[in-house]
Motif scaffolding. Sequence first.
Motif, PDB file in Angstrom:
ATOM      1  N   THR A 296       0.965  -1.238  -0.290  1.00  0.00           N
ATOM      2  CA  THR A 296      -0.155   0.253  -0.166  1.00  0.00           C
ATOM      3  C   THR A 296       0.648   1.198  -0.060  1.00  0.00           C
ATOM      4  O   THR A 296       1.793   0.965   0.151  1.00  0.00           O
ATOM      5  N   ARG A 297      -0.064   2.944  -0.123  1.00  0.00           N
ATOM      6  CA  ARG A 297       1.127   3.606   0.159  1.00  0.00           C
ATOM      7  C   ARG A 297       1.728   3.564   1.589  1.00  0.00           C
ATOM      8  O   ARG A 297       2.792   4.351   1.585  1.00  0.00           O
ATOM      9  N   GLU A 298       1.039   3.496   2.598  1.00  0.00           N
ATOM     10  CA  GLU A 298       1.321   4.047   3.738  1.00  0.00           C
ATOM     11  C   GLU A 298       2.086   3.101   3.978  1.00  0.00           C
ATOM     12  O   GLU A 298       3.330   3.737   4.535  1.00  0.00           O
ATOM     13  N   GLU A 299       1.992   1.741   3.803  1.00  0.00           N
ATOM     14  CA  GLU A 299       3.690   0.639   3.808  1.00  0.00           C
ATOM     15  C   GLU A 299       4.766   1.262   3.261  1.00  0.00           C
ATOM     16  O   GLU A 299       5.908   0.732   3.555  1.00  0.00           O
ATOM     17  N   TYR A 301       5.051   3.666   2.494  1.00  0.00           N
ATOM     18  CA  TYR A 301       6.183   5.538   3.120  1.00  0.00           C
ATOM     19  C   TYR A 301       6.967   4.678   4.566  1.00  0.00           C
ATOM     20  O   TYR A 301       7.733   5.486   4.861  1.00  0.00           O
ATOM     21  N   ARG A 302       6.112   3.999   5.013  1.00  0.00           N
ATOM     22  CA  ARG A 302       7.154   3.207   6.106  1.00  0.00           C
ATOM     23  C   ARG A 302       8.046   3.170   5.625  1.00  0.00           C
ATOM     24  O   ARG A 302       9.225   3.609   6.496  1.00  0.00           O
TER      25      ARG A 302
END
Length: 313
Positions: A296-299, A301-302
Motif C-alpha cells: 500500500t502507499r502507507e506501507e 512510505y513507512r
Amino acid sequence: MQKVSLGDSKLQSSRLAYGCWRVARTGDIQQDLKTTREAVTAALDSGYTLFDHADIYCHGRAESAFGEVLRENPKLRKKMIIATKCGIRFCDEPPGAPARYDFTAEHIIRSCEQSLQRLHVEYIDLYQLHRPDYLMDVDEVAVAFASLHKSGKVREFGVSNFRPSQLSMLQRAVQQKVEKNIITNQVEISLAQLAAFEDGTLDQCQAMNITPLAWSPLAGGLLSDGATEILPGQKSYKPAPIVEAIDALAKERNTSRTTIAIAWLLKHPTKIIPIIGSTSPERIRAAAAAAEIELTREEWYRLLIAARGEPLP
C-alpha cells in the motif's frame, strides 16, 4: 510472473531480472558451469525472462558459462531476453594501460562481437553502455549502435549508471542516427540507496518511457539475509533501522524480508525491474515471490521514512 515492456520497445520482460555477475566466480570451468546451469534453471522455472550480463563479469567467464548452457540446450534462447554491457576496460589491457572507460566505436563493436561469441547467440536483445566514459562522443556511440543494429547483432540499446544529462545527450544522437530510443538505465536502487529518487533519474525514466533496471536491489544482501560481499560504496550504508522496518512489515504480511524489500521497488510507477544476483536456486525462487505482492502507499512510505532516517519535510 507478470511482464512489462522495456521502454517503448517490443521486448517484454519479467518483473524481475536475473543478474549473472557471480555465476563464474571460481574459475573452475566445471564448477562454474554447474552454478550457471542451476541458476538459469531456477530463474526460468520461477518466471524470469531477462538475464543481465556484462563483458567484464568474471572477466568474460560469466558470458562463456551462460553460452555453454545455451549450447547444451538451444531451445532456452527463445525463453530469454539477453542483455549485456560494454565500456569498462581493465588495467594492462594492453600492457601498461590504466583501468578506464571506452566508448569508441571500435571498442563497442568489438566488445559486442566478442560477447556474441561467448554467449553462443546470433544477436543480443539489449546492449548497454556500462559506466559513462568521460570522453564519450555521442555521435561516435550512435554510429556504433547504428552499425550493430543494421547488422542484426543488437535489437535494442540501453545505458547503465548514467546521469539524466548524459542520457539525454546520448538519446538525441541515437534517435538521429539509429532511429531508436535508449530504453533502459541500469542504476543502483534500493532502500539503502535512494539517489535515483532524488537526482532526477527516475523522473527522467518516467518522462521519457525509459525502464529503470535496479542493480543491487538488496544492497548487496544488507537488506536480506546478510551480506557476504559488498561493494566499497556500500560499506557506509546503515541498514539496521531499514531492516527493522522491513521485518515489521514482513511479519504483518507473513512473508520474508527479501520479498518486502523487492516489492518496495516494484511499487514505483516507472516499473523498476530489480536484478537478482544470488547464485542460490532457493534465493532466486524466493525473490520471485515479490512479484505477487503489492504494498500500500502507507506501507511504502513507512519504509521510505525508515530508509531516510528522518521524517519527510
